[in-house]
Each structure stands twice: as structure tokens, then as C-alpha cells.
Enzyme design. Sequence first.
Site, short mmCIF file in Angstrom:
data_model
loop_
_atom_site.label_atom_id
_atom_site.label_comp_id
_atom_site.label_asym_id
_atom_site.label_seq_id
_atom_site.Cartn_x
_atom_site.Cartn_y
_atom_site.Cartn_z
CG HIS A 188 8.28 52.03 -19.09
ND1 HIS A 188 8.11 53.34 -19.42
CD2 HIS A 188 9.46 51.96 -18.44
CE1 HIS A 188 9.15 54.05 -19.00
NE2 HIS A 188 9.98 53.24 -18.40
CD GLU A 241 17.06 56.43 -19.72
OE1 GLU A 241 16.43 55.73 -20.54
OE2 GLU A 241 16.54 57.38 -19.11
CG HIS A 285 18.80 60.74 -16.66
ND1 HIS A 285 18.48 59.47 -17.06
CD2 HIS A 285 17.64 61.29 -16.25
CE1 HIS A 285 17.18 59.26 -16.90
NE2 HIS A 285 16.65 60.35 -16.42
CG ASP A 296 15.45 58.56 -23.28
OD1 ASP A 296 15.35 57.88 -24.32
OD2 ASP A 296 14.89 58.24 -22.22
CG ASP A 302 11.99 63.58 -17.90
OD1 ASP A 302 13.23 63.54 -18.07
OD2 ASP A 302 11.36 62.64 -17.39
#
Lengths: 438, 438, 438, 438
Positions: free
Chosen positions: B103, B234, B273, B298, B311
Site C-alpha cells: 500500500h 478484492e 475472506h 492473496d 491472515d
Amino acid sequence: DEAVFFPDIPKISFNSEAGANETLVFKTYNPKEVVLGKTMEEWLRFSVCFWHTFRGTGADPFGFPTLHRPWDDGSDSIENAKRRMRAAFEFFSKLGVKYWAFHDRDIAPEGSNLEVSNKNLDTLVELAEQLQQKTGVHLLWATCNLFAHPRYMNGASTNPDAHVFAYAAAQVKKGLEVALRLGAENFVFWGGREGYHTLLNTNIKKELDNMAAFFRLVVAYKKKIGFNGTLLIEPKPKEPTKHQYDYDAMTVIAFLKTYGLEHEFKLNIEPNHTTLAGHCHEHDVAMAAAFGMLGSIDSNTGSPDLGWDTDQFPMDVKNTTAIMKIVIEQGGLQPGGLNFDCKVRRESTELADMFIAHIGAMDAFARGLKCAARIVDEGVLSMQVLERYSSYSIDIGARVESEETSLEELEKYVLKNGEPERRSGRQEHFESIINHYV
Amino acid sequence: DEAVFFPDIPKISFNSEAGANETLVFKTYNPKEVVLGKTMEEWLRFSVCFWHTFRGTGADPFGFPTLHRPWDDGSDSIENAKRRMRAAFEFFSKLGVKYWAFHDRDIAPEGSNLEVSNKNLDTLVELAEQLQQKTGVHLLWATCNLFAHPRYMNGASTNPDAHVFAYAAAQVKKGLEVALRLGAENFVFWGGREGYHTLLNTNIKKELDNMAAFFRLVVAYKKKIGFNGTLLIEPKPKEPTKHQYDYDAMTVIAFLKTYGLEHEFKLNIEPNHTTLAGHCHEHDVAMAAAFGMLGSIDSNTGSPDLGWDTDQFPMDVKNTTAIMKIVIEQGGLQPGGLNFDCKVRRESTELADMFIAHIGAMDAFARGLKCAARIVDEGVLSMQVLERYSSYSIDIGARVESEETSLEELEKYVLKNGEPERRSGRQEHFESIINHYV
Amino acid sequence: DEAVFFPDIPKISFNSEAGANETLVFKTYNPKEVVLGKTMEEWLRFSVCFWHTFRGTGADPFGFPTLHRPWDDGSDSIENAKRRMRAAFEFFSKLGVKYWAFHDRDIAPEGSNLEVSNKNLDTLVELAEQLQQKTGVHLLWATCNLFAHPRYMNGASTNPDAHVFAYAAAQVKKGLEVALRLGAENFVFWGGREGYHTLLNTNIKKELDNMAAFFRLVVAYKKKIGFNGTLLIEPKPKEPTKHQYDYDAMTVIAFLKTYGLEHEFKLNIEPNHTTLAGHCHEHDVAMAAAFGMLGSIDSNTGSPDLGWDTDQFPMDVKNTTAIMKIVIEQGGLQPGGLNFDCKVRRESTELADMFIAHIGAMDAFARGLKCAARIVDEGVLSMQVLERYSSYSIDIGARVESEETSLEELEKYVLKNGEPERRSGRQEHFESIINHYV
Amino acid sequence: DEAVFFPDIPKISFNSEAGANETLVFKTYNPKEVVLGKTMEEWLRFSVCFWHTFRGTGADPFGFPTLHRPWDDGSDSIENAKRRMRAAFEFFSKLGVKYWAFHDRDIAPEGSNLEVSNKNLDTLVELAEQLQQKTGVHLLWATCNLFAHPRYMNGASTNPDAHVFAYAAAQVKKGLEVALRLGAENFVFWGGREGYHTLLNTNIKKELDNMAAFFRLVVAYKKKIGFNGTLLIEPKPKEPTKHQYDYDAMTVIAFLKTYGLEHEFKLNIEPNHTTLAGHCHEHDVAMAAAFGMLGSIDSNTGSPDLGWDTDQFPMDVKNTTAIMKIVIEQGGLQPGGLNFDCKVRRESTELADMFIAHIGAMDAFARGLKCAARIVDEGVLSMQVLERYSSYSIDIGARVESEETSLEELEKYVLKNGEPERRSGRQEHFESIINHYV
């Protein structure tokens, strides 16, 4: 013909003064009472579903039937089917509900082949026609059961076997004819077996293409025979299938838009399905409404701590208020309605429980309607929402909305104007406003 | 400049014979080994994410940072940012990974205003450019952080305040420029604050219209500056927002099709997700692939018993096999890749843990690749799936697929041919086949 | 008597070289192969459950039966029951499983009253006795079905009606007698209806007191008749009841300790129930083992994305490894075993699917056993865990363990010794070690 | 000292006639109003929590702080801590709440070592003492933060390192002394880090033994210093840890009974934790009450569609009614109370939002109290529940309750009396009764 199936239950009356223990009376639902310019019964368009209320047995995955109805001998005979239907119309009338809904196989027994099944269906549809006429009860929607028979275990329109696809198509052809004859205001598709149990044996794309092909055939035939009811798809994320293609409102909209079907279908939203998809109770009603796709509502509720469809009667006034606010804001649900896709608990074994459950839910919706009407009418809430977005009516916001701007212009705006002000979302304030009304 | 940040860690080597306790070595991942005509590193296109691995602190909602890196003095200085970046490129190199992702705000401190922020970014991008060149590491994708700063608390492109919309637009403008400069192969949008916390204060339709307007501005600018990377959205269903508009793959596809953006964007799927949206691990990868929308992955995992995004590093070979099978079947992921949007547990406080975690995940994916390659290559599974749908290649099935049939014809087919045969779905057989390979 | 029910299925053999598509053969399970000093069949003690495998019909809440077995005419006759049992023993023998398990009502039809039901049961128990003797198959456990009959809809031992309590007691009395006669090694209680649907109509405390009273009666009678099998309670959090009192392992232990029953009962853990309670697959097995309460395992799995009991065959070697590691560490499960409380999917309609499913699961457990054995045998993992807690063997830690210390002493220790060192939990390292073995 | 922190907010008053948009006023909560013989404030014993309301920053795992309070300079100075505390007491007073609650580290900064931390704590405790005296606000409970500091990342009393155990012990020693000094009515333990992230590196049994050892030390010291407040354990199933040992009410009761601690502790139940454990909102309150273990309530709520602790202000009157009914039936909560372990949404950034949120929740509880009082007082519901179990007062039911019967006698009873009558559970009737009151 003149049999009385609920001899101990009178026509349900309205009495706002009834006591706590009196649950066979309406305390809020007063059909002719006017709310925001329409009668309660115009807003609420309640429908009783035939499957749970007249074919439900109380069986569950771990238990045998508990609900034994005096008129039902448990057989698959036409006579039994007729008695059930007469009992149902007595129930509708005593309850004071103006709509009903059914699957083809609910009202008439499936025969040894399609011809016999269709003939059985015709026989019962004739009786339904008479009873509708006699009682003034209308058909909110019809649907075909494309999930209970073993032939559909691997799907109906998404079945890997084209023969099954053909069977489902034939069944829906007849269903549309029946819907036309009985004046159904809508026709519903619930794809309980359209999905996968394991990706290992599944060609998702081919199955979705076939589902779309199926719906195109339906649209063509609907138009050919002049059936003018709305076609509705009912989303559900899972159960009985591990993954169902019609997962939730947005997924169905994705499907419809992908295949160019978005002008031929609307959605029939069931809040218990919405919560199973991980959303809050009214989410799919709100999403469908926002996209102009809200056709009808299967007005039930689930238990948020349970991971399956409990199809409970909606008893929570906060929920019914949230839903009726959306319905009022879109000007009503017609030709859709509020269908009670609900079942009495399998432990609620008395005939009176059938009434008590519906009455409780109707009262909860009537209270929700009145709360929502006040909220909409006073406009305190809507004005504050409007104000929240007011920056899009002027200046750079207006240029965003009219799509006249660019990233370069917006960058310049920020370089000149700096950091935006922090503005509270005020969630607790909004929640307190709702509590003022509910 | 010549500092060494991981003095105790050598370049990670391959040794298929290493012992159980040796976890700083690849046992399966052998970058140049050829599988189905491509090298492992061509298939796997691993990427390290900068945010978790170089900005993660181990803080959680109930605990303070636990991860203290020797090169990071905790300050927001440019020097600190530079040290972090040098440490990162040493890490990429020692690990042998060819891609990274970041980012904007990960690599350079946000300044007191946009101008300063952009200047900071330029400084670090210059260093990144040098380090990319020096190490041969490429930028898989860049993205803008439009969710962490308080200004975005009520959304970025869906913010009720047009000023915030403008800010997000300005930030993305710069982000695209940076992506262009660094040769990013993709550019990702994750709408962590695009959604609602309560429907009470939200105009869903207006927010979605604005989100679409935003994306149109992005597409226009991307083309204007000649950035050729793929734009990726995403999906994530919830967290941090109660409901996020990009709920899952199908919801995003619905959005893109509704607003005519489906040719400008693909999806970046994160399995953690996907499971938060109530699907199985590989569901969204499979759905996106089926619709030609799978852009990148991801590659992480969650704990199915937890209701938030953990994650975690993907360590389950069954999962990696399922994903690589889809990737192989679509011919690879390029220009997408397998980005490790994963964080070491906050209790994994040693520098070595950073390597061990990535190595374990890379080996799990290498094993998945090899298993999937055998499955695809031998064709036992795919032949059986093909056979399952074979009825659509002939006779009435073929007429369904070519859309030449009608409900009437299908009804006639059923009246003539009667009940379809029952065909087993054979799920356990398919599962056993997978166990043969994994 | 000499009928053959699976004419196309031979005795299942072992062939480690069989191909991907060969799923009617064991590739790992080799009953006489020795692992850590015991044969596979001694470690694994597989049991086939009668209910799913011989009484399951494939019906689900939305669909009719799909599984039609040639020997089962669908009637409640004694002859049909006998045929089913003969088919079952042929199945056990061909599969090579040494144990079975049943509910009283699975094997013999419930009659018009208890006397008839007991007589029916006696008839079938006699046949079972002969078949056990003939085949060498033993009874892992018996249990009473106290949930399917409508009389139990509001609970068995927790029913608000004492008459129902009495009925359940009478049924269990007979069940214990049958267990004794057939040499059952355990007797199981699953309280599927012991719980509440709504707190509004429920006196929790009274119901739990009654449940305890019931178990005391059972213990007394068990001792009186000399039944030496282990009494087991099987936790499940919900389904069919909204809340079940035997929520999970720790809740049952709480109940047992509250009522002084902890020495009379152990637990029968089902991983699919564990995951429905919000835990990871092996959690309740681990908790029960830690407290010396692990009696037996209903070795199945669920789908983590589904909120109900799917009773799938366990096919994941990582899961079976985790479970077998605990089993090995406690020295085996005897007199408990691994009962396949699993059902073929309702779409798996062929007779062969019954075998394929069990074989796949048995192989998955055999692989799990071999992996776990290596893990335990090499000791890499256990040594590192031991080391993690080593501070409790010396100094202040030893004083904590021997309960000789005080808050004052511990405060002094900290004032003197300051801040503890940070020690990594190394989760990814531990996960990588497991991947070395699995 | 004479600073005013909320200059724009007056003492909150009661006005039952206030309008929808007026949310800075009580519409139902009227502290001195008598309900069932006690004042509202005696029944409701509201407490404000210091951590969320005065230390919460609005940071979340994906976002930076949003809540900037004018009195808080963000530093760890003693002066800042004092200003916060003065602001807090002004807040308590203006809100009209009589209790507060805190963690040691909320009110005073942790120092460079324990000595400094304790000294800091003493300084702030002195101020708290003065402010308590001045305002008449009491300390509902104190607790130690044994989860935020990195030293506790692997647990406090269950840490594998005895040094950390010692640190936690030293911290609690001081915490108890502080509680004594400030007249705390209770002392709470929330074991947010007591559990496991992976079973692979964990010895569950050793950790639970150590947790019990810890609690025994606490009991000994509590008695030694003469602290008479109730010790409370607060269950939570998960978050931040993957699995927490204090999963839910029954799990904690299991633990306490296993280690003989059940007479020294009660439970502090938080409904948001209850729903995360898979139960309905009031379940753990009801279970704890049934076992005489309900000590206090962290009166908040979650969003049932979210899988983490949202700590929202309770705004649902149906929920508050359910809870207050249990509280009334056990005669009140004293010395426990209703602590608002709630945080304003991170988007609710105005100072007024702090008040609005608490006022909304207090009104929701006051409405719940009034509804529950009518339900209890009229006795319609309780009489029907009593009647449901009446068969246990006579005949065979009475013999069950007095434990004078046996399986043989119960079998005889059934053989003589046959099948029990079917009795409806009447759930919808009970739900309708509740809707009569709410």
C-alpha cells in the site's frame, strides 16, 4: 364439503385490550385501519404458505412427525388432498388472510408419471379455483417443487443429466399453466438443489449456463401463454445443498445481469435465508429494494445462533419495523406480499398453535407497520440521512455525481482544500431514534 | 546501504532430505524444477506483502505490539522507512521470492498534507526502483490504503462526504502514477470501509453509484497515463465494516456488471475472506475462474472456527492443491500471482519466524502444485466430470445447450421417456481420488 | 440366511499400489501391520454404525429418500429388520471391521407399546448374537434412541412430563440388558432432545436435576445387573434442539462434576459436534483426554462452512493425524473405538458408495495413525513442548507447581528479577513440523 | 481541578415526553422511580467502564484512532492520567451513574518496572479515592489487565514461562490491595490470553492446573488482607486467543468444580461473549443464575452477523427484558451490577455520542426492567411454566425428584400406564405473551 376443521376456533377478531394470556386475538392488526393512506391489509398483503402449515409434519433430521392433523389420514389419496385444501381455506378465512402460496406437489400427490401427476394437479386446482372464488382468497404465488423428489438430488435445471433438466422444464410448464388459471400474482423459483456438494464433481460454469437457459425457456413460455405474474427468484445460500448458486440478493442479481435476465425477474427475499448468508435480518430486503429488484418477502425469522433454516414466525417488532420501513419507502410490495414461510415448532402440536403463531406474526408486522409509518411520516430519520449526503448536491460533490470530474480535478480540490472535517456517524443516536418509535 | 538485516539467515536453499526440525529450508519448492512445462516459479509467482511482514507490529484489539524489528525505530521518519525497505529487499532476496506488493502508506509515511505525503512517497519509490533493479524483484501490485486514516472511517469512495471522496481520488491518482513508475503488473482495490455499520444512516444506492463513479475515474486516468496493469477488486464480506459492499466474488461481479465495469476489472481473491463469507476455502477462486474474472490470489488461510480475518500462512496441502488445480486449468495466474497476505502470529516474535512462515507456505504451495499437476495430467478426475455432463452433448441435452428447445418440447420428451435414471454423485469416490494424490 | 446382499463386492483387500480410480481397495489400512507395537486394527478399533449405514434413507429436510437398498422393503416388519441385520454383518465382514454400534430402535421396530417393542428387540438381539458369534464382530456400544419418537419431542430425562421420564428410563433399562447380553464394551447417551427451544417455557435447573437423577438410576441398574461396559455421554451443542445441555466436552464435565457423576461416565466425542460448538476439529478430543475423560470417538467430519451436522466420512489426513496423536499419547482408546457416525451423501446412491466411503475413511485414519506414530516416536514435537514449560520444573516455577508459594513471594521474585524474556510461540515452526510428517 | 470537560453537556435529566430527535435525555430511566419495591437505580446498578469510554481510541485492526478527546494529550504522563480521571468522574456525575469499573493499567501508566507501575497506580488511586468521595460514585469492580502487555502474549497464569506467571501474580496482588482501598464490591478476572493458538505447542492440562494454582493464591491473599468483594470470572470463548479456557458459563463452572474453587468465585457474564460462544443473548446469564453463580453482568450486545466482540451499547428492549427478568427472579444483582462494557462506534466521534450511547442503553434497560417487572408481577408466564412441570410434584414424578425410584419401578409404571400424552410446548404462545409486555 360442509365439514368444519377447526370447530373450536372462531373467526379471529381484533381486540386491542385483550390480556397477556389471550393469544387467539389480534391486538394490533386491524385490517381496515388506515395507515399512511392505505389500509393495513393493503400494506401487509399477508399470505399463508401451504407447505409448512398444511403439509408440515414436525419431522426433523432426528425425529419422526409430531403434528397429526385430524383431517389428514397420512395417505397420498386425492380425497385426503381435497380435505387438506378445504381445511386450509377454512384456516385462511378464520385467520382473515387474503392470500396463499403453494408448490405444485403440496396440493396434489405426485403420480407414477408426469401425466398422472398433472392430472392430480388439475383435480386439486379445480377445487382451489372454487375455494378461492368462494372465500375471496387470492393466490400470491405458485411455485414448483424441484427439490424434494430424488430425481432432483443433483439439481433440477443444473442437473448434470439433461433428462432431469427436461423433467424440471415439463413440471414448470404445467406450473405456469396452473398459475395462470388460478390468477397467481407471482411465480417463484427457489433453487434448493441448484448448487454443489463438492466442487470435485462439478462444472460450475456449465451448470450456471444451463440454469440461465432454463429461465429463458420459462420467460418464453410465460409470454406465450399470457401469464402476467412477476417471476421471482428466492435466494438462499446453503441448505439443503452445501453451496447454492442463488446465495443472496446480490449474487442473484449478478447471475441475472450476467445472463441478461434482469428485466424478467425480481427477488423474493426470505430474512432467514439472509441471515444464513451472514447478513443482518433486513439486509437483502434493503439491497433488493435499492436495486429495484424487491418483488416479495417470505416474512419469517431464524435464530441467529443456529446455522440452519428454522423458518420461525417473525415476532420481533424491531425487525418488522425495519422491513416495513423499506416497504413503505418503495410504495408497497404489490403484486408481492408477505408470505409466512414459517412453521410452528414441532413441539407446538395443537391446532390452536397454528393460529396463535400466525396471529402473533401478523400482530408483529402490524406493529412494525405502525412504527415504520410514524418514522417515515415524521421524517426525523430520513432528513438526517439526507443531510449526511448533502455535500454531493453542490460543488465538487455535484461534479462527482454528474460524472464531470476527473482524478486530476479531485487532486487539485484536495491540494487546495486540505483535510476533510471529521463527521460523526452517530450510530447510537440513530439507534436511539428507532427506540423512540419501536 | 550495505547493512545486513538478517545476519543469521542465509539464502534459503532447497533440500528435500531435511529433517523434521529443519524449518529454514525448502523441502519441495525448487524454483527451476519443471512441472507441466513451466518452472515452479513461473506457476507460483510468489509475492511478499509489505504491510504484514514489514509494518505488522503484532498489536491486536486487546494487545500492544510484540514484534520489534531491530531496523525499525518505531518512528515515522524517512530514514526509518528506508531501512525498512532495505530490510524487505534483503528478505525477498534471501527467501528467493520474485514479487512484492504494498500500500502507498506502508512504504512511506503519511505527511501533514497530501503534498507532503506524495513527496514522501516519491522518495521511497525512488529507493524501491533502485532495489527492484538491483535484486530483480518485481512489483506484483500496488494499492492505496483508503481505510486506515480516520478520514476514511465512513468510507472512501462511498463516504457521505464528497470531500473524502475527492481525497481518495487524489490518493489513487498518485498510486497509479507510482504503479506505472515501478512497473506494477496489477493495481488492487480493497474496500475495507466501503459498506455500512448500520442501515439506519446509510443510502446504499447512492454509495454504490458513487463507488462506480470512482472506478470510472480510475479507468479513465489509468488509460490516460498508459498504465497497463490489471485493475483488481478484492472482495471481503465484513471486517472492519459490518457489511462490505464487495462481499464476495459474485457480489463484486454483480456490481461490475450493474455498472458496466466488468471488462475493466478482475478479482484478487483471498481465501480467508472467502471463508468469512461463508464459503469453502477455494470457492471464490473457483467462481471467479468460472466467470473469467480470476486475476490474482492473496494466498492465505483462516481458522474456520474464528469469525475474523486471521491472515495465517497457508499450510494445508489439500487447500493449496485445490487452488493450484484451478490455476493450472486456467493456464496460470499471470499477470497475477500468489501474494502472501499473511502475518506471523503475534507470538512468533523471532526474525527467523518471518522466514519459517513464508517457507512453510511456499512449500505447501509447491506440494499443492505437484499434486494438482498430477491430477490434471492423469485426467482421471476431469474425465469423470466430463462424463457426468455428457448427456448435454447429444439429443435433447444438445438442444438445451444450443437453446433450440422449448418447455413444450421438453414436456413431450418427458412424457415419452418417463423418469430419469438415478445417478450417484459419488462424492466419497471423488474425495478418495483426491486423497490418492495429496 | 445364505443370501448375499453385496454380490458385486468382494472382501476388501489391501493393495498399496492401487491406482487413483481404484477406490474399493485399502491403500494404507493393513489390519495386521504393526505400528508402535500394536497392530493397526488394535489401534484403530473401527466400528460401523447401524443407523446411518443401514437405516439412513437419504431423506433431508427438503427431500425424500434417495437410498433404496435391495434388501429393504421399507416396511417395519421383523423379517425386514432381520434382512437388514444380515446385510449389515455381510457388510462388516467384507469391509473387515470388527465392531458395530446401534440404537435399540435401529435394529428392531418400535411396537404399539413397550412390551411389544421389547419383544421385537429381543428377537433381533438373538439374531445379532448369532451373527456376532459367526463373524467375530463385536458390539462397540449400544444406545437407546430417546429422541426420534414424538413422545421425546420435549426431552427424555429432561421432559417436563414425568411420564416421559419414566418411559425413557424403561427404555434404557432394556437397553442395558441388551448391551449386557451382546457384550457391548460401552453404552452411549446422546441427549439430542435434552435442552431447550426457548428459555421462556423452560426451568433449566429442574431439567438438569432430573437429567442427573436419571443418570444415577442408570448407574444403579448397570451395577445391579453387572454390566461392565463404560457409560459414555456424547456432547453436541445444538441440533435438533436449539440448545442442548451437553454442549461440548467441558460442559458435560461441568455437569458430571456438579452432580458427582464424574467417576461413572466418560465422553464419546464426535468432531462434527465439536466444530458445531465453535471449536477446532480435535478440540474436544484433546480436552476430554486432558481430563482423563476420553472414552470413545465418533470419527466423522463436518463442513466448516455449514451450520449443521453433516456426518461426513473423515477424509482429511491432517485431522486424523491430530486425533491419532492424542489417542496414541493416551495409550489407545480401548474399550472405546472409532465409530463411523457418518453417512454417505444422499446423492451417493450406489451400494458401492457405502464401501468406498468407509474405505476412504479407514485409509485416512490409517495414514493418520502412521503419521502420528512417527511424530510420537521421533519425539521432535513433544520435546519442544516439554522444553516450553521447563521453567516450572525449577526455582519459582517449581514452587508454583507444588503450591508452596504466595502472591507476596511472587511479587518479591518479580521485583528482584524484573521483566520476563520474550519467547516466541513459534506456531509456524510447529505447523511446518507437522507438514514434514503429513 | 475545577476544569469542566463536557462544557456543553448538562446533567442528564428525565423527560418522558421528549421527542424522537432528543437523545440527550432519559425517557424511561428515572432513578428514584420504584419498581417492585426497589428504585430503578437499586435494580439497575449501572456502571461505566473506564477502558472503552476513557481509554478507547477508535483504533481497529485496519484503522488508526478516530476518537480524540480534548483532555487527552495522548501521552503516558501522570498529569494526563489525572485529567482523564477527572473527566471520567464528571462524566459519571452528569450521566447519573453510581458505579465505575477499571483495569489497573487503564487508570495509571505502566512504568519501566513493577515498582514504578505500582507507584503510578498509587498516585491515581489516591485521586480516585478523592473523586469517589466527592461524587458518591462507587467502584463496582477492579481488575488487572493481564493481556495487553507483550509479556502476556502467551498467557498470564497459563504462560509456559513461570516468570510470567509470577509477574501476573504480583500484578494481581497490587490489584487486590487497590480494590480493598477503593472499596471495590467485586474483583474480576478475564482470561483473554489464557488459552491456546495452536494445540501443537500447548500442554492444556498443565496450563489449567497452573490457572487453578493461580486462583488459589488469589483466594489466600484476598482473605489475608480482608478484601470482601466477590471474585468474578468472565467467560469468553475466543478473541484475542483462538481458544480461551473460560469458553462460556458452563465451561468456567466445570473448571471451578474440577479444582474445588466453586465457592470462591462467581461469574461476570457478558452477552456479547455469550453470543460468540454460539448461544442466545441471555443464555449464559440464565445458566449462571440457574447454578447460583451469576455475580454481575457486562451489559452490552454484539451483532449476530459478526464473528468478533463488537461491544455495542445494548439497545434492544427484548434483550434487556430477558436479562432483567432473570435478575428480578434472583432478587437483584448486588453486589454485582450492570457494567457497560461497551464502546461507541469508532465513527461516533463527538463527545455527545459518549452520552447518547450510555443514555440509550440505560433507557433500554429501564424499559426492560419495567417490562420484566410486569411479567414477573402478573405471573402469567411463570404460572404456565410451573404448570408444565407439575407432574414432578405427584406420583411417579415426585418419586423421581426425591430419588426413591429405580429403572425397574419406572418400567413397571410404563408397562401399566402406556404411552404419555402429547403436550404442546406452545413456543409461539409464550413468544406472544412476551410481545404483550415488550
